[in-house]
Enzyme design. Structure first.
Site, PDB file in Angstrom:
ATOM      1  N   HIS A 194      79.980 105.471 110.311  1.00 31.16           N
ATOM      2  CA  HIS A 194      80.521 105.140 111.629  1.00 31.16           C
ATOM      3  C   HIS A 194      80.903 106.391 112.405  1.00 31.16           C
ATOM      4  O   HIS A 194      80.889 106.387 113.629  1.00 31.16           O
ATOM      5  CB  HIS A 194      81.666 104.143 111.507  1.00 31.16           C
ATOM      6  CG  HIS A 194      81.143 102.786 111.158  1.00 31.16           C
ATOM      7  ND1 HIS A 194      81.158 102.288 109.889  1.00 31.16           N
ATOM      8  CD2 HIS A 194      80.493 101.885 111.921  1.00 31.16           C
ATOM      9  CE1 HIS A 194      80.564 101.111 109.891  1.00 31.16           C
ATOM     10  NE2 HIS A 194      80.154 100.838 111.101  1.00 31.16           N
ATOM     11  N   ARG A 471      75.893 103.292 102.371  1.00 38.55           N
ATOM     12  CA  ARG A 471      75.295 103.912 103.556  1.00 38.55           C
ATOM     13  C   ARG A 471      75.895 105.278 103.867  1.00 38.55           C
ATOM     14  O   ARG A 471      75.326 106.050 104.632  1.00 38.55           O
ATOM     15  CB  ARG A 471      75.406 102.978 104.781  1.00 38.55           C
ATOM     16  CG  ARG A 471      76.817 102.707 105.214  1.00 38.55           C
ATOM     17  CD  ARG A 471      76.895 101.527 106.171  1.00 38.55           C
ATOM     18  NE  ARG A 471      77.017 101.917 107.568  1.00 38.55           N
ATOM     19  CZ  ARG A 471      77.223 101.066 108.569  1.00 38.55           C
ATOM     20  NH1 ARG A 471      77.312  99.758 108.329  1.00 38.55           N
ATOM     21  NH2 ARG A 471      77.330 101.485 109.791  1.00 38.55           N
ATOM     22  N   CYS A 508      70.547  94.803 115.788  1.00 33.92           N
ATOM     23  CA  CYS A 508      71.419  95.793 116.434  1.00 33.92           C
ATOM     24  C   CYS A 508      71.804  96.952 115.504  1.00 33.92           C
ATOM     25  O   CYS A 508      72.693  97.731 115.821  1.00 33.92           O
ATOM     26  CB  CYS A 508      72.669  95.126 117.003  1.00 33.92           C
ATOM     27  SG  CYS A 508      73.634  94.274 115.782  1.00 33.92           S
TER      28      CYS A 508
HETATM   29  C1  PEP Z   1      75.015  97.071 111.149  1.00 29.66           C
HETATM   30  O1  PEP Z   1      75.583  96.931 110.074  1.00 29.66           O
HETATM   31  O2  PEP Z   1      73.786  97.212 111.276  1.00 29.66           O
HETATM   32  C2  PEP Z   1      75.791  97.103 112.402  1.00 29.66           C
HETATM   33  C3  PEP Z   1      75.193  97.080 113.575  1.00 29.66           C
HETATM   34  O3  PEP Z   1      77.145  97.179 112.323  1.00 29.66           O
HETATM   35  P1  PEP Z   1      77.995  98.465 111.903  1.00 29.66           P
HETATM   36  O4  PEP Z   1      77.063  99.641 111.928  1.00 29.66           O
HETATM   37  O5  PEP Z   1      79.104  98.568 112.882  1.00 29.66           O
HETATM   38  O6  PEP Z   1      78.460  98.128 110.535  1.00 29.66           O
HETATM   39 MG    MG Z   2      77.596  96.251 109.963  1.00 27.16          MG
END
Ligand code: PEP
Ligand code: MG
Length: 592
Positions: A194, A471, A508
């Protein structure tokens, strides 16, 4: 001497600046005792470094302007006073002359002595002043160990700072950018974190997983970073700086070329309209989304309203933020995601549990919201009130069961009823959707979809949870692979299930804004993409080159592929279905 370090590119762009190490106490200390004949030269080195540090502070003081100039100026004055302190200087000289310490070891010794005095103080404010000592001594250590040339120092005096650190929390990034930091280098982390997502919003070039950075870069070294290719040049040469200037010119050229696409429809060559939405975290994203002709906001990450603060934002404050967002989009649809705190989006509000062994599998997203129903109700009420100002949809993160969605829906109904009773105007129908980012939700989507008004695929998390790869863990970056056959199958199933049920599906995650995947996602049947607005025009350019029906015909091949390589092979075939952008090549035929 020039050298380069590598990491992973996390936020595009280049930056030229002075390195600012997060831990300036990590200096190489030369512990060898001085020989009698070396004393004078070492003292001269020490005095030169002290003078350099003082000159730099004076130069910084002169350059200060803007809102915090006064406050920051006072800090610099304090540091200059410490550096000019006779006792401090005499003590250092004694350590060199009498104790036979080298300058770096003498500085360390003085630092440790002074810090011990501050640490013994009862007064917490005074105790915290030991940081000043660290900064001042760190500056002299940096001046001692610096190898920069006079020319490099001249440039360094003119540029801002690039942070070099182990990690940086999303909440720390905004103040850094506001204070003029030009870029960030981290020894750990991943482009999917993030912090990286936010750095892209802040247009702050970032290189992550540069493992060697703290060991090899010194405070105040001039460095050039390339946040796209993950490269760091320490002590850049005139040639490197020319490359940086040429990159700046290219950015302007590319911007001009893409600007031509601002008012162009996003439509495949065979006539299917593709909807490109923007992801937004910050107000600047909304302005950019409008400027590049986004179809709306496909993902508004509300957690960024909750970071950087001790108390929770109340209903009115949230309402104003959402209302401005909706008004800012001038009637285009806005998808507001309920709070997704937890995992790496820790807060300072105390909501996130800090003793979880597996935070990514823990109380995150909707799980956290449902543990604090009052918090969720406040957020839903604020969103519903904003719905009076334009089309709004509510999106729920980290959903794994339909029961969670049933609870949110029932709470949303209750909030709507209460608001109407209290005389608030709210939209007749506010759609409620789920992020599909937990494999269980993806696999069991058929049983859930009829209870949802729409869905959004969060590939950032879907890839992490499907492949069991954190991630944020840079050691596993090679395993974090959106092209894994399992991901292809899941994406295809999700899109097909939504289509059969007549529900809209947007993707997204970061994949949506990466033009390497545009053809592949179109081939899997996706028509709605949501991405950082800075990437939207590039994706539009890519979409407009493809013939969708030909891509769809290749979907079976994609799903049949057994490996990443197989999928890449099919992706190469997909490229053959792309034609050069129509603007540049009017009237060009399709290749045979
Ligand atoms: C995702 O997990 O792909 C997403 C768009 O949300 P975030 O990156 O805020 O977890
Ligand atoms: Mg997410």
């Amino acid at each position: 001497m020039r050298f380069t370090l590598t990491g992973n590119g996390a936020a595009r762009g280049m930056a030229l600046g002075r390195a600012r190490l997060e831990q300036p106490s990590r200096y190489l200390i030369d512990e060898r005792p001085l020989g009698a004949l070396e004393i004078d030269a070492e003292l001269a080195r020490l005095y030169r470094a002290l003078k350099l540090a003082r000159d730099e502070l004076a130069a910084l003081r002169e350059k200060l302007q803007g809102a915090f100039a006064h406050e920051v100026g006072e800090f610099i004055d304090t540091h200059s006073l410490i550096l000019a302190d006779r006792e401090l200087i005499a003590g250092l000289a004694d350590l060199v002359r009498v104790g036979r310490y080298r300058a770096s070891a003498a500085l360390k010794m003085q630092r440790d002595r002074l810090v011990a005095v501050f640490e013994a103080m009862d007064d917490p404010y005074l105790r915290s002043r030991k940081e000043d000592i660290d900064h001042v001594i760190g500056r002299v250590q940096a001046a001692l160990s610096r190898e920069s040339s006079a020319e490099e120092r001249k440039i360094a005096a003119r540029v801002g700072e690039i942070l070099v650190s182990d990690t940086v929390a999303p909440s720390e990034l905004v103040p850094l950018a506001e204070h003029g930091v030009l870029g960030v280098v981290l020894t750990s982390g991943s482009p999917l974190s993030h912090s990286a997502i936010l750095a892209r919003s802040l247009r702050l070039p970032m290189v992550v997983a540069a493992h060697e950075a703290l060991a090899h870069i010194q405070d105040d070294d001039l460095i050039l970073i390339d946040g796209e290719h993950g490269e760091i040049v320490v002590h850049p040469t005139a040639q490197d700086i020319a490359r940086y200037r040429s990159w700046q010119r290219d950015v302007i050229q590319r911007g001009k070329r893409l600007a031509l696409l601002r008012d162009v429809d996003t439509r495949t060559r065979d006539g299917t309209t593709i909807n490109l939405y923007a992801n937004a975290e910050l107000p600047a994203d909304v302005a950019q989304a409008r400027a590049c002709g986004a179809a709306g906001i496909g993902l508004y990450r509300t957690e960024f309203l909750f970071l950087q603060r001790k108390e929770l934002p109340g209903e009115d404050e949230q309402f104003l933020a959402y209302r401005d967002l909706v008004l800012g989009m001038g009637g285009l649809p806005v998808t507001i995601r309920t709070l997704d705190l937890g995992a790496d989006k820790a807060d300072s509000t105390g909501l996130v549990l800090d003793d979880e062994d597996n935070p990514a599998l823990g109380v995150r997203g909707v799980r956290l919201s449902l543990r604090h129903p009052q918090l969720l109700a406040i957020q839903l009420r604020a969103i519903l009130r904003a719905s009076a100002y334009g089309p709004v949809r509510v999106l729920v993160p980290m959903v794994s069961t339909s029961d969670e969605m049933a609870k949110v829906r029932s709470m949303m109904r209750e909030c709507a009823r209460d608001l109407r009773t209290a005389g608030h105007e709210i939209a007749e129908n506010v759609e409620l959707g789920a992020m599909i980012e937990v494999p269980a939700a993806a696999i069991a989507l058929r049983g859930m979809i009829r209870k949802l008004d729409f869905i959004a695929i969060g590939t950032n998390d879907l890839v992490q949870y499907t492949l069991a790869v954190d991630r944020n863990n840079d050691h596993l970056a090679n395993l974090y692979d959106p092209l894994h056959p399992a991901i292809m199958k899941l994406l295809s199933q999700i899109i097909a299930t939504a289509a059969r049920a007549g529900r809209r599906v947007t993707l997204c995650g970061e994949m949506a804004g990466d033009v390497r995947y545009t053809g592949l996602l179109l081939a899997l049947g996706l028509t709605d993409f949501s991405m950082h607005p800075g990437l939207l025009l590039e994706v539009r350019e890519a979409v407009n080159t493809f013939d969708r029906s030909r891509l769809l015909a290749e979907a079976r091949e994609l799903l049949r592929a057994r490996s990443r390589e197989g999928i890449q092979f099919v992706m190469e075939q997909l490229k053959a279905h792309a034609l050069p952008p129509p603007i540049a090549h009017e009237g060009a035929g399709h290749p045979a």
